[in-house]
Write a protein that holds these residues in place. Sequence first.
Motif, short mmCIF file in Angstrom:
data_model
loop_
_atom_site.label_atom_id
_atom_site.label_comp_id
_atom_site.label_asym_id
_atom_site.label_seq_id
_atom_site.Cartn_x
_atom_site.Cartn_y
_atom_site.Cartn_z
N ARG A 91 0.82 -1.22 0.00
CA ARG A 91 0.00 0.00 0.00
C ARG A 91 0.85 1.27 0.00
N SER A 92 1.86 1.31 0.86
CA SER A 92 2.71 2.50 0.94
C SER A 92 3.49 2.71 -0.35
N PHE A 93 4.02 1.63 -0.92
CA PHE A 93 4.77 1.74 -2.18
C PHE A 93 3.85 2.24 -3.29
N ALA A 94 2.64 1.70 -3.37
CA ALA A 94 1.68 2.14 -4.38
C ALA A 94 1.35 3.62 -4.23
N LYS A 95 1.16 4.09 -2.99
CA LYS A 95 0.87 5.51 -2.74
C LYS A 95 2.00 6.39 -3.25
N ILE A 96 3.22 6.03 -2.92
CA ILE A 96 4.38 6.83 -3.33
C ILE A 96 4.53 6.83 -4.86
N LEU A 97 4.26 5.68 -5.49
CA LEU A 97 4.36 5.61 -6.95
C LEU A 97 3.20 6.33 -7.63
N GLY A 98 2.10 6.52 -6.89
CA GLY A 98 0.94 7.17 -7.48
C GLY A 98 0.11 6.22 -8.33
N ILE A 99 0.16 4.93 -8.01
CA ILE A 99 -0.66 3.96 -8.73
C ILE A 99 -1.54 3.23 -7.72
N GLY A 100 -2.56 2.59 -8.21
CA GLY A 100 -3.49 1.90 -7.34
C GLY A 100 -2.86 0.69 -6.66
N TYR A 101 -3.30 0.46 -5.43
CA TYR A 101 -2.84 -0.71 -4.67
C TYR A 101 -3.11 -1.99 -5.44
N SER A 102 -4.32 -2.13 -5.99
CA SER A 102 -4.68 -3.36 -6.71
C SER A 102 -3.84 -3.53 -7.98
N THR A 103 -3.51 -2.44 -8.64
CA THR A 103 -2.67 -2.51 -9.83
C THR A 103 -1.28 -3.02 -9.46
N LEU A 104 -0.69 -2.46 -8.42
CA LEU A 104 0.63 -2.91 -7.99
C LEU A 104 0.59 -4.36 -7.52
N SER A 105 -0.47 -4.73 -6.83
CA SER A 105 -0.62 -6.11 -6.37
C SER A 105 -0.66 -7.08 -7.56
N LYS A 106 -1.41 -6.73 -8.59
CA LYS A 106 -1.48 -7.57 -9.79
C LYS A 106 -0.11 -7.68 -10.46
N ILE A 107 0.61 -6.57 -10.54
CA ILE A 107 1.95 -6.58 -11.15
C ILE A 107 2.89 -7.45 -10.34
N GLU A 108 2.84 -7.33 -9.01
CA GLU A 108 3.71 -8.14 -8.15
C GLU A 108 3.33 -9.61 -8.18
N ASN A 109 2.12 -9.91 -8.61
CA ASN A 109 1.68 -11.30 -8.71
C ASN A 109 1.78 -11.84 -10.13
N GLY A 110 2.50 -11.11 -11.00
CA GLY A 110 2.82 -11.65 -12.31
C GLY A 110 2.18 -11.00 -13.51
N ALA A 111 1.20 -10.11 -13.33
CA ALA A 111 0.59 -9.45 -14.48
C ALA A 111 1.63 -8.60 -15.20
N VAL A 112 1.44 -8.43 -16.50
CA VAL A 112 2.37 -7.62 -17.29
C VAL A 112 2.06 -6.14 -17.06
N GLN A 113 3.08 -5.42 -16.61
CA GLN A 113 2.93 -3.99 -16.36
C GLN A 113 3.00 -3.21 -17.67
N SER A 114 2.38 -2.02 -17.67
CA SER A 114 2.47 -1.14 -18.83
C SER A 114 3.88 -0.57 -18.91
N ASN A 115 4.23 -0.01 -20.04
CA ASN A 115 5.54 0.63 -20.19
C ASN A 115 5.68 1.80 -19.21
N GLU A 116 4.58 2.51 -18.96
CA GLU A 116 4.60 3.63 -18.04
C GLU A 116 4.88 3.16 -16.60
N HIS A 117 4.21 2.10 -16.19
CA HIS A 117 4.46 1.55 -14.85
C HIS A 117 5.88 1.01 -14.75
N ASP A 118 6.36 0.40 -15.81
CA ASP A 118 7.72 -0.12 -15.80
C ASP A 118 8.74 1.01 -15.63
N ALA A 119 8.51 2.13 -16.32
CA ALA A 119 9.41 3.29 -16.21
C ALA A 119 9.40 3.83 -14.78
N LEU A 120 8.23 3.90 -14.18
CA LEU A 120 8.09 4.37 -12.80
C LEU A 120 8.81 3.44 -11.83
#
Length: 182
Positions: A91-120
């Motif tokens: 939750r804290s990492f998602a807040k600092i990155l400015g992305i949703g908690y659920s989005t970061l959770s999905k990425i950390e669980n294997g979903a393919v991140q967007s190029n924008e999220h990857d750059a961040l």
Amino acid sequence: MTKYVKSFLLDLGRVEKFEIVSVNETVTVKDLTFENKHTYWKSVTTGELYLPSDNPDVNLDSDYAIYKKEKNLLSTKEIVQIRKKYGLSLRSFAKILGIGYSTLSKIENGAVQSNEHDALLRLASNPYSFYNNLVLPKSELLSDKELEKINELVNPKAKIRKGDKKWVLPKILRSKQFIQLS
């Protein structure tokens, strides 16, 4: 050598013996098509293929890992390591990155991140960039303990308080290893 496993098969309502088989398949993930070896459990009784019940996502995880490597995206493991390096909760990492908690959770669980999220996430992988460009402007979103831990990782001698907007880098971080953004 052929490997077997026994597992309860809901379809038949009983424990079934399965042969572990590998099948080469053509896969398309987004805009990339490639060959990958997938693992299945083949019922000895019916001959049907099933996803392994101990890890039904094994083939999808493998496909996404190949896609990420081919597209030069951070791997799931690298993303989790970046967050854990700073000792932050999801939750804290998602807040600092400015992305949703659920989005970061999905990425950390294997979903393919967007190029924008990857750059961040790549920005966050560099302690200097993470601290100055993401943490300091949003320091009020973190607890004192989280802020202190990040500060100790980046600059053990400096004392940063919530709301600080400017930070002078120690000499070691001003070296050529890091690019200073203005």
